[in-house]
Scaffold this motif. Structure first.
Motif, PDB file in Angstrom:
ATOM      1  N   ARG A   1       0.831  -1.210   0.000  1.00 25.50           N
ATOM      2  CA  ARG A   1       0.000   0.000   0.000  1.00 25.50           C
ATOM      3  C   ARG A   1       0.863   1.257   0.000  1.00 25.50           C
ATOM      4  O   ARG A   1       0.555   2.240  -0.674  1.00 25.50           O
ATOM      5  CB  ARG A   1      -0.933  -0.010   1.205  1.00 25.50           C
ATOM      6  CG  ARG A   1      -1.976  -1.118   1.159  1.00 25.50           C
ATOM      7  CD  ARG A   1      -3.121  -0.843   2.126  1.00 25.50           C
ATOM      8  NE  ARG A   1      -2.681  -0.742   3.504  1.00 25.50           N
ATOM      9  CZ  ARG A   1      -2.498  -1.786   4.319  1.00 25.50           C
ATOM     10  NH1 ARG A   1      -2.704  -3.018   3.869  1.00 25.50           N
ATOM     11  NH2 ARG A   1      -2.115  -1.611   5.569  1.00 25.50           N
TER      12      ARG A   1
ATOM     13  N   ASP B   1       2.296   1.782  -3.406  1.00 27.51           N
ATOM     14  CA  ASP B   1       1.293   2.353  -4.303  1.00 27.51           C
ATOM     15  C   ASP B   1       1.061   3.833  -4.008  1.00 27.51           C
ATOM     16  O   ASP B   1       0.933   4.649  -4.930  1.00 27.51           O
ATOM     17  CB  ASP B   1      -0.025   1.587  -4.170  1.00 27.51           C
ATOM     18  CG  ASP B   1       0.063   0.169  -4.735  1.00 27.51           C
ATOM     19  OD1 ASP B   1       0.996  -0.087  -5.524  1.00 27.51           O
ATOM     20  OD2 ASP B   1      -0.785  -0.669  -4.372  1.00 27.51           O
TER      21      ASP B   1
ATOM     22  N   GLY C   1       3.976   5.706  -5.187  1.00 25.03           N
ATOM     23  CA  GLY C   1       3.904   5.680  -6.654  1.00 25.03           C
ATOM     24  C   GLY C   1       2.914   6.701  -7.181  1.00 25.03           C
ATOM     25  O   GLY C   1       3.152   7.337  -8.216  1.00 25.03           O
ATOM     26  N   ASP C   2       1.788   6.862  -6.477  1.00 26.95           N
ATOM     27  CA  ASP C   2       0.809   7.872  -6.887  1.00 26.95           C
ATOM     28  C   ASP C   2       1.402   9.275  -6.786  1.00 26.95           C
ATOM     29  O   ASP C   2       1.177  10.130  -7.652  1.00 26.95           O
ATOM     30  CB  ASP C   2      -0.448   7.773  -6.017  1.00 26.95           C
ATOM     31  CG  ASP C   2      -1.256   6.513  -6.294  1.00 26.95           C
ATOM     32  OD1 ASP C   2      -1.047   5.907  -7.366  1.00 26.95           O
ATOM     33  OD2 ASP C   2      -2.078   6.126  -5.429  1.00 26.95           O
TER      34      ASP C   2
END
Length: 595
Positions: free
Chosen positions: A229, A232, A235-236
């Protein structure tokens, strides 16, 4: 305070921007280097302007079948010397750019480390680090990508225009018309580039903050099974930074084709119209060649100016983020304040009707309300009470990390708001609740508050808190690394290291916040004996959940819900304070609390 921080956040959402006037002081850290770079830029302009004139004369001599004599060799010498001048100027600009980054980083770091504690409560560490790293680097581009070079470029441009005007005013007029349209279009694009660059730097700051958050808590993230999580989420953030960067690239890419089309059109117009004028005998072929060479010479400084404008636009976005921090008021006092000198006979620490609420963008949260107590010099006072009672906040007010919302905090007989912060803190040794250790060695941690302490004193302090074995674990001794945030030490070792650091400072006031919270019974007893010795002749305030460590205190202050419920000795409070009696009973220090 909260309203001001809210305004800063709203401004940051659109990307804070600075003015050109704010940028200029950052560009002149080394006036000698700057003067040298400008002088070389002017000299380079002279060599550049000489080349088309000499080439035109060379062609004219060939046309007229005249002897070339020394002219080719002189032209070659001018070209070589001009290249050397340009190379040396480039070196000076790179060095000057590094000075700009160095000065800016020092200014920014000095401002950051002097910000009020409330600002750190409201900001992400990663975003602050990003401003010191990437934002300051962008200022270098202002120098290394053409701003100083554009000074010589302007001279070259003016000289080329004058020469072209002398050769053929008509061709010059057509050239200027084409280039003026391109320059006007670029001036429309530049404000868009400044805003986009500021927004891109904001996104980089958010990315750095997210990464710093995950790395600093990597063990917690792994243990919670949240690695994917966090990957991610970061990464966002990276995607947001990518999209913002692409927007900058898209806008800046408009400059290249606009300028390229203008150059090509200008060249074709001059070649076409100039060829006709040569055919009609209005100008000679050598004049047309000379005009074309001056045209290329004029294009170069125009490109430098376009690069300078682009670099300034990007730098203003970065400087806006830097200035957002630099403009904030520092914790240092705005006006001159007197050094704290404790008055004989006065309580060393006193709270007089103190109320405090932490600053917040929402409703302020009141933590202390009408708190009053005194701590006589040389005595030992304990603060006890359930979690959230406001105990640690009292220490923060004594250290003047915050100022009381109402009432007065007195140290040495003076209101802490009336004395110099440095002199106040020089009297206080503070061991925080989470006992932070700094990345580095044992020696660096111990000398934080006593920079001149000898190795002998350092070893004595470690022995006093039962940490002498740390030195023997590694052949490096006091140079043994403790890891990032002291990760190579146990919680109890970090706590004892923090206490040793406070003992080395030998301050007249000692604040211990949960100083034995992470210790086992053996180390707690050893440390208590060391603190008893260290407390002799000192004013000591102790926050404790383990009442066994403070039952012999001269005074115990019971806090609950931000209020003082009772004061007295252990025996007195067992009779007078139901809350204290209940806390003692839970720790088997008193008969069970009565209903």
């Amino acid at each position: 305070m909260s309203e001001r921080r809210g305004m800063l956040r709203r401004r940051g959402d659109d990307g804070p921007r600075a003015s050109v006037g704010e940028l200029l002081p950052y560009l002149f850290p080394k006036k000698g280097l700057l003067a040298g770079a400008i002088a070389l830029s002017v000299l380079g302009a002279g060599f550049a302007l000489a080349q088309p004139l000499m080439a035109q004369e060379l062609i004219a001599r060939v046309e007229q079948s005249r002897a070339l004599e020394w002219l080719p060799w002189l032209l070659l010498a001018v070209v070589v010397i001009g290249a050397i001048v340009d190379g040396f100027q480039h070196f000076l600009l790179q060095v000057l750019g590094e000075h700009v980054v160095l000065r800016t980083r020092r200014t920014l770091v000095a401002s950051m480390l002097r910000l009020p504690i409330a600002e750190f409560d409201a900001r992400r560490v990663g975003d602050l680090v990003s401003r010191v790293g990437s934002d300051t680097t962008l200022l270098r581009a202002v120098l290394t990508q053409g701003l100083v070079e554009s000074i010589g470029g302007v001279l070259t441009l003016v000289g080329a225009v004058i020469a072209m005007l002398i050769i053929d005013p008509l061709l010059l007029g057509l050239t200027v018309l084409v280039l003026a349209v391109a320059i006007g279009a670029m001036l429309v694009v530049m404000p868009l580039l400044t805003r986009a660059s500021g927004a891109a730097q904001e996104q980089v700051g958010h990315l750095t903050s997210a990464l710093e958050r995950a790395i600093s808590a990597v063990r917690t993230v792994r243990a919670a099974g949240a690695t994917a999580r966090e990957v991610d989420a970061i990464g966002d953030r990276a995607g947001d930074a990518f999209r913002a960067g692409v927007r900058v690239a898209r806008i800046s890419a408009l400059v290249v084709p606009i300028f390229g089309i203008a150059v090509q059109l200008a060249f074709l117009v001059v070649l076409g119209v100039g060829g006709l004028r040569v055919a009609t005998g209005e100008i000679a072929i050598s004049q047309l060649v000379g005009f074309l060479l001056f045209l290329f010479l004029m294009i170069m400084p125009l490109g430098q100016l376009a690069g300078a404008i682009s670099a300034v636009s990007v730098a203003l976005g970065a400087l806006g983020r830097i200035q957002e921090i630099v403009r904030l008021p520092s914790e240092s006092d705005a006006d001159a304040r007197v050094a704290l000198e404790p008055r004989p006979g006065a309580p060393m620490v006193a709270f007089e009707g103190v109320t405090f609420a932490y600053p917040s963008a929402d409703e302020p949260r009141t933590v202390l309300e009408d708190v009053s107590f005194e701590v006589p010099a040389g005595s030992r006072t304990a603060l006890v009470g359930p979690s959230g009672a406001g105990k640690s906040t009292t220490f923060a007010l004594v250290e003047r990390f915050y100022d009381a919302t109402a009432g007065r905090v007195i140290v040495g007989g003076s209101d802490v708001r009336d004395v110099d912060r440095e002199s106040l803190r020089s009297l206080i040794g503070y061991v925080e609740q989470d006992a932070p250790a700094l990345a580095g060695s044992l020696r660096e941690n111990l000398r934080l508050g006593a920079p001149d302490a000898t190795d002998e004193r350092l070893l004595e302090a470690l022995d006093a808190v039962n940490l002498g074995d740390l030195v023997g674990r590694s052949p490096r001794g006091l140079d043994t690394e403790v890891g990032e945030a002291g990760v190579l030490l146990s919680g109890g070792e970090r706590q004892r290291l923090a206490i040793a650091r406070a003992l080395l400072a030998a301050t007249p006031v000692l604040l211990l916040d949960e100083s034995t919270a992470n210790l086992d019974a053996r180390n707690e007893a050893s440390l208590k004996a060391a603190l008893d010795v260290a407390s002799e002749g000192r004013t000591t305030l102790v926050i404790a959940h383990r009442l066994a460590t403070v039952v012999d205190a001269d005074q115990i202050v019971v806090l609950d819900g931000g209020r003082v419920l009772a004061r007295g000795t252990h025996e007195e409070l067992l009779d007078a304070s139901p809350l204290y009696r209940e806390l003692a009973a839970h720790q088997l220090l008193a008969p069970a609390a009565l209903d």
